[in-house]
Design an enzyme around this catalytic site. Structure first.
Site, PDB file in Angstrom:
ATOM      1  N   GLY A  62      -7.465  27.228   4.698  1.00 15.64           N
ATOM      2  CA  GLY A  62      -6.871  26.067   6.252  1.00 15.64           C
ATOM      3  C   GLY A  62      -6.966  25.204   5.465  1.00 15.64           C
ATOM      4  O   GLY A  62      -7.289  24.208   5.118  1.00 15.64           O
TER       5      GLY A  62
ATOM      6  N   ASP B 128     -17.831  17.673  18.580  1.00 15.40           N
ATOM      7  CA  ASP B 128     -15.630  17.864  18.321  1.00 15.40           C
ATOM      8  C   ASP B 128     -15.517  19.883  18.652  1.00 15.40           C
ATOM      9  O   ASP B 128     -14.902  20.518  18.192  1.00 15.40           O
ATOM     10  CB  ASP B 128     -15.456  18.024  16.672  1.00 15.40           C
ATOM     11  CG  ASP B 128     -13.706  17.748  17.025  1.00 15.40           C
ATOM     12  OD1 ASP B 128     -12.873  18.460  18.252  1.00 15.40           O
ATOM     13  OD2 ASP B 128     -13.035  18.073  15.704  1.00 15.40           O
TER      14      ASP B 128
HETATM   15  N1  LIG Z   1     -17.419  28.614   5.767  1.00 15.81           N
HETATM   16  C1  LIG Z   1     -15.999  29.033   6.218  1.00 15.81           C
HETATM   17  N2  LIG Z   1     -15.666  30.335   6.287  1.00 15.81           N
HETATM   18  C2  LIG Z   1     -14.259  30.409   6.278  1.00 15.81           C
HETATM   19  N3  LIG Z   1     -12.977  29.753   6.754  1.00 15.81           N
HETATM   20  C3  LIG Z   1     -13.457  28.692   6.850  1.00 15.81           C
HETATM   21  C4  LIG Z   1     -14.957  27.829   6.828  1.00 15.81           C
HETATM   22  N4  LIG Z   1     -14.594  26.454   7.033  1.00 15.81           N
HETATM   23  C5  LIG Z   1     -13.553  26.683   7.385  1.00 15.81           C
HETATM   24  N5  LIG Z   1     -12.801  27.681   7.426  1.00 15.81           N
HETATM   25  C6  LIG Z   1     -10.766  28.007   8.578  1.00 15.81           C
HETATM   26  O1  LIG Z   1     -10.698  26.507   7.220  1.00 15.81           O
HETATM   27  C7  LIG Z   1     -10.144  25.837   8.697  1.00 15.81           C
HETATM   28  C8  LIG Z   1     -10.921  24.683   8.985  1.00 15.81           C
HETATM   29  O2  LIG Z   1     -11.783  23.839   8.451  1.00 15.81           O
HETATM   30  P1  LIG Z   1     -12.643  23.119   9.420  1.00 15.81           P
HETATM   31  O3  LIG Z   1     -12.702  23.015  10.934  1.00 15.81           O
HETATM   32  O4  LIG Z   1     -13.905  23.437   8.761  1.00 15.81           O
HETATM   33  O5  LIG Z   1     -11.625  22.073   9.276  1.00 15.81           O
HETATM   34  P2  LIG Z   1     -10.850  20.731   9.822  1.00 15.81           P
HETATM   35  O6  LIG Z   1     -10.613  19.569   9.344  1.00 15.81           O
HETATM   36  O7  LIG Z   1     -10.863  20.235  11.139  1.00 15.81           O
HETATM   37  O8  LIG Z   1      -9.196  21.814  10.015  1.00 15.81           O
HETATM   38  P3  LIG Z   1      -8.873  21.625  11.450  1.00 15.81           P
HETATM   39  O9  LIG Z   1      -8.037  20.315  11.980  1.00 15.81           O
HETATM   40  O10 LIG Z   1      -7.323  22.485  11.216  1.00 15.81           O
HETATM   41  O11 LIG Z   1      -9.715  21.955  12.613  1.00 15.81           O
HETATM   42  C9  LIG Z   1     -11.250  26.900  10.179  1.00 15.81           C
HETATM   43  O12 LIG Z   1     -10.209  27.097  10.836  1.00 15.81           O
HETATM   44  C10 LIG Z   1     -11.096  27.516   9.554  1.00 15.81           C
HETATM   45  O13 LIG Z   1      -9.844  28.747   9.991  1.00 15.81           O
END
Ligand SMILES: Nc1ncnc2c1ncn2[C@@H]1O[C@H](COP(=O)(O)OP(=O)(O)OP(=O)(O)O)[C@@H](O)[C@H]1O
Ligand SMILES: [Mg+2]
Length: 285
Positions: A100, A222
């Site tokens: 991600g 969020d």
């Molecule tokens: N514990 C986890 N297990 C599996 N996948 C995960 C996990 N944490 C995060 N991800 C994947 O990584 C992506 C981004 O994680 P997160 O939402 O925590 O970060 P972010 O900075 O908000 O990124 P975004 O702006 O894309 O939402 C998630 O949408 C998911 O697909």
């Protein structure tokens, strides 16, 4: 630039020493002078030139020749130091693929005791840089505000996971170092990516989890279809760095927004009608 497992594996101990010293000296200098770094690292001039060249080529640090010859740690260098620490204490054995990439974090799969997820927080290098360019000043937080902001963000997220797990469906917190959080891998997809067969039950489950989190003193801040994951074995709420407590001055507004995002999503995608007020009273009541 995402961090490369290949590069981290192939780092020479002098290169690791240089990264550590650069990190330490960043407290004192915006550009760490070459002679300061050489003295701190104890390397010969030619050895240091060679090692710095490699680190710069990989994007772990950058150099400048004006007003004097100096060096700065880059995000990838800071990520590398965090990864090295997590490896040293046995949390991680190998870095896998990126799963991600958001505005404020890069998420990787890794191997520890089983599959783990590493979330590299990256707050603000770009925004701080543009603020500096536009306004010609540095924010207050020392020479490297992005280091502090990203580390703070990782700590905040880790703290929330520690408070919530296992009472609320969140990834299990495993470890945290610098700007990185290690947590369990959850086998699912975000609600934005999948189509639910039982949306009403899932919505109820989400509301129950939001209520439990609230009872534990944590408001997500969020919440949306992008930060809720669903799979065969349930749901998980992810992405907690911006959480606030119920006594925060904006707690009501932020909790309402979290609930409203969720209600609106289930209404739009699945035609489930319930009001924000109904859900809010379930959460708070
Ligand atoms: N514990 C986890 N297990 C599996 N996948 C995960 C996990 N944490 C995060 N991800 C994947 O990584 C992506 C981004 O994680 P997160 O939402 O925590 O970060 P972010 O900075 O908000 O990124 P975004 O702006 O894309 O939402 C998630 O949408 C998911 O697909
Ligand atoms: Mg997210």
């Amino acid at each position: 630039m995402p961090i490369s497992a290949e590069i981290v594996r192939s780092l020479h101990r002098y290169e690791i020493r240089l990264l550590h010293q650069l990190e330490r000296q960043m407290r004192h200098y915006r550009w760490v002078p070459e002679d300061v770094l050489r003295k701190a690292s104890g390397l010969s001039a030619s050895e240091m030139d060679y090692r710095i060249g490699r680190l710069a080529e990989w994007g772990l640090l950058k150099s400048s020749s004006v007003p004097y010859k100096g060096y700065q740690l880059m995000f990838a260098g800071y990520d590398t130091l965090a990864l090295l620490s997590l490896t040293k204490r046995g949390t991680v054995q190998a870095l896998g693929c990126m799963i991600g990439e958001g505005k404020e974090a890069v998420v990787y799969e890794a191997l520890g005791l089983g599959v783990v997820v590493l979330k590299f927080h990256r707050i603000g290098q770009r925004s701080f840089q543009s603020a500096r360019l536009q306004r010609g000043y540095m924010p207050d937080d020392g020479h490297f505000p992005w280091v502090f902001a990203s580390t703070r963000s990782a700590r905040q997220e880790y703290e929330a996971l520690q408070t919530l797990h296992p009472h609320v469906a969140v990834p299990m917190p495993i470890d945290q170092n610098r700007n990185v959080v290690a947590m369990s891998f959850v086998p699912g997809m975000t609600l934005s990516q999948c189509t639910l067969e039982n949306p009403k039950e899932i919505l109820d489950l989400i509301i129950e989890n939001v209520k439990t989190a609230y009872g534990l003193g944590v408001i997500h801040g969020d919440l949306s279809e992008y930060n809720i994951m669903a799979g065969e074995s349930g749901i998980w709420i992810i992405d907690w760095p911006q959480w606030i407590g119920p006594d925060h001055p904006n707690a009501d507004v932020i909790l309402r927004r979290d609930v409203q995002n969720t209600v609106t999503f289930f209404n739009r995608k699945y035609g489930i009608s319930c009001t924000t007020e109904e859900v809010l009273s379930r959460v708070i009541g």
